[in-house]
Write a protein that holds these residues in place. Structure first.
Motif, PDB file in Angstrom:
ATOM      1  N   PHE A 304      39.128  36.095  80.603  1.00  0.00           N
ATOM      2  CA  PHE A 304      38.255  35.691  79.889  1.00  0.00           C
ATOM      3  C   PHE A 304      36.845  36.275  79.405  1.00  0.00           C
ATOM      4  O   PHE A 304      36.284  36.591  80.643  1.00  0.00           O
ATOM      5  CB  PHE A 304      37.977  34.051  80.006  1.00  0.00           C
ATOM      6  N   VAL A 305      36.484  36.852  78.685  1.00  0.00           N
ATOM      7  CA  VAL A 305      35.621  37.865  78.465  1.00  0.00           C
ATOM      8  C   VAL A 305      34.323  37.366  77.511  1.00  0.00           C
ATOM      9  O   VAL A 305      33.289  38.270  77.466  1.00  0.00           O
ATOM     10  CB  VAL A 305      36.114  39.297  77.642  1.00  0.00           C
ATOM     11  N   ALA A 306      34.550  36.470  76.666  1.00  0.00           N
ATOM     12  CA  ALA A 306      33.638  35.778  75.978  1.00  0.00           C
ATOM     13  C   ALA A 306      33.544  34.092  75.774  1.00  0.00           C
ATOM     14  O   ALA A 306      34.606  33.571  75.948  1.00  0.00           O
ATOM     15  CB  ALA A 306      33.462  36.594  74.567  1.00  0.00           C
ATOM     16  N   ARG A 307      32.547  33.609  75.171  1.00  0.00           N
ATOM     17  CA  ARG A 307      32.723  32.127  74.693  1.00  0.00           C
ATOM     18  C   ARG A 307      32.071  32.221  73.259  1.00  0.00           C
ATOM     19  O   ARG A 307      30.886  32.736  73.175  1.00  0.00           O
ATOM     20  CB  ARG A 307      31.956  31.224  75.410  1.00  0.00           C
ATOM     21  N   ALA A 322      28.122  29.954  65.589  1.00  0.00           N
ATOM     22  CA  ALA A 322      26.943  29.381  65.844  1.00  0.00           C
ATOM     23  C   ALA A 322      26.321  29.932  67.165  1.00  0.00           C
ATOM     24  O   ALA A 322      25.258  29.923  67.320  1.00  0.00           O
ATOM     25  CB  ALA A 322      27.122  27.966  65.911  1.00  0.00           C
ATOM     26  N   ALA A 323      27.029  30.245  68.014  1.00  0.00           N
ATOM     27  CA  ALA A 323      26.727  31.206  69.166  1.00  0.00           C
ATOM     28  C   ALA A 323      27.925  31.886  69.774  1.00  0.00           C
ATOM     29  O   ALA A 323      28.913  31.529  69.663  1.00  0.00           O
ATOM     30  CB  ALA A 323      26.304  30.084  70.480  1.00  0.00           C
ATOM     31  N   VAL A 324      27.647  33.123  70.536  1.00  0.00           N
ATOM     32  CA  VAL A 324      28.668  33.941  70.896  1.00  0.00           C
ATOM     33  C   VAL A 324      28.060  34.717  72.223  1.00  0.00           C
ATOM     34  O   VAL A 324      26.895  35.303  72.177  1.00  0.00           O
ATOM     35  CB  VAL A 324      29.306  34.850  69.946  1.00  0.00           C
ATOM     36  N   TRP A 325      28.565  34.302  73.541  1.00  0.00           N
ATOM     37  CA  TRP A 325      28.030  35.032  74.586  1.00  0.00           C
ATOM     38  C   TRP A 325      29.057  35.827  75.410  1.00  0.00           C
ATOM     39  O   TRP A 325      30.314  35.488  75.432  1.00  0.00           O
ATOM     40  CB  TRP A 325      27.708  33.753  75.567  1.00  0.00           C
TER      41      TRP A 325
END
Length: 379
Positions: A304-307, A322-325
């Motif tokens: 898992f590399v991002a949310r 709306a958001a990406v981390w």
């Protein structure tokens, strides 16, 4: 994806957890997309409400669409529903059995929502959305949990449509004998083993939310017959693996995963196996959220590399990011491709996701330490 692919996924996973949140897609729709790519959601509706159902909604890992062939294995839980029901449901079952009988009798006229059943009662308040249940809704839920009624589907506003079991379950399923509690636990454990592949006893218990001691006994039987074997994961004991399971040299996944997906819905397993420390932030005040209202983890390869927190703006045909981390610690994996590659892979997959939800464009509007690179990758 066609019905055959859906059937294979049902046989593999056995259940899709149901949840009402629909900011991007509902939880039970996501596992098929994660594994098979874009598909017509009507295919899943038909598989759970059509003439030849593959799934039915029941109480397994909480409310879930479950492989309909497992219904005989779950009947022992209906017989002992009193052990799992909560306060108000128990009170209604014990103090108002007449109300339970009445709501069941009303369903003889045809499927109905709790609101529709409530409409003809004196002194009863119509159902409110959420957990502010009327007595009728509580009585229906008890009747469902105890096997006297079934769920025939959901309305557009996601209310359950209740019906008598003979209107929902095919005769070929209803005619099968119920499994005993021991047999049921064994059957459920075997299906959970097939779905999980690698697991601990806690993971096995959580999959169908079965009782620990009979699940432990079922695991011992499976181990004795050689269906599962003990293994270590990162040097830690206490893990099991399905015998004969293939360990691939490389995993080429690039997909969003629902927080209610069987891969990660047991949070301790997600943390132990994937180092994914996930928390749903729906109920967290906005100014205290870290990753977003309903962030979806992004799986690339085996990590898992991002949310990414998505909004399907259906009225204007837009998929809003709306958001990406960046996933904390993802860069420590020996297979990590670099953040630019992550952004490109996520951009490609979001294009597929937008098309699946029939959205014409993607727009990055929010925050996150991957937002800039994703915007560039989206062009």
């Amino acid at each position: 994806m066609d019905r055959a692919a859906l059937s294979r996924t049902v046989r593999h996973l056995a259940l899709f957890q149901v949840d009402s949140v629909n900011v991007f897609a509902r939880a039970h729709e996501m596992p098929l997309f994660t594994r098979c790519g874009s598909y017509d959601p009507a295919l899943l509706v038909d598989a759970s409400t059509g003439r030849r159902p593959l799934l039915h909604e029941t109480w397994a890992h909480v409310a879930s669409l479950v492989d309909i062939t497992l219904e005989p294995a779950l009947r022992h839980r209906q017989a002992s529903a009193v052990q799992e029901a909560w306060g108000e449901m128990l009170r209604i079952s014990q103090e108002r059995p007449d109300l339970v009988d009445e709501v069941v009798a009303q369903l003889a006229r045809g499927p109905a929502t709790a609101r529709q059943v409530s409409a003809g009662e004196r002194g009863m308040h119509p159902e409110s959305w959420g957990w502010n249940w009327s007595q009728t809704k509580t009585a229906l839920e008890w009747a469902w949990r105890s096997g006297r009624v079934a769920v025939a589907g959901r309305t557009a506003s996601f209310e359950k449509v209740y019906a008598l079991p003979e209107r929902v379950l095919p005769p070929t399923i209803r005619s099968r004998p119920a499994l005993s509690a021991r047999e049921g636990h064994r059957a459920l454990a075997a299906r959970a083993v097939a779905a999980l592949g690698v697991f601990t006893e806690d993971d096995l218990v959580d999959y169908f939310r079965t009782r620990r001691l009979p699940t432990r006994a079922a695991l011992a039987e499976l181990a004795e017959e050689g269906t599962v074997v003990p293994v270590t994961v990162d040097g830690q004991a206490g893990w099991w693996m399905r015998a004969g399971a293939t360990v691939p040299r490389r995993i080429g996944a690039a997909t969003l995963v629902s927080p209610f997906d069987p891969l990660i819905f047991h949070r301790p397993r997600a943390l132990r196996l994937f180092d994914l420390d996930y928390r749903i932030e729906i109920y967290v005040p906005e100014h205290k959220r870290i990753f977003g209202y309903y962030s979806l983890p992004f799986l690339l390869g085996q990590d898992f590399v991002a949310r990414v927190d998505l909004r399907a703006r259906r009225q204007i045909g837009e998929l809003e990011v709306a958001a990406v981390w960046r996933e904390p610690g993802a860069e420590k994996s020996p297979d990590f491709p670099g953040w630019s590659a992550v952004a490109r892979a996520l951009a490609d997959h979001l294009s597929v996701a937008a098309s699946w939800r029939r959205l014409d464009r993607i727009r990055v509007t929010g925050v996150g330490d991957l937002a800039g690179q994703l915007a560039v990758a989206l062009g």
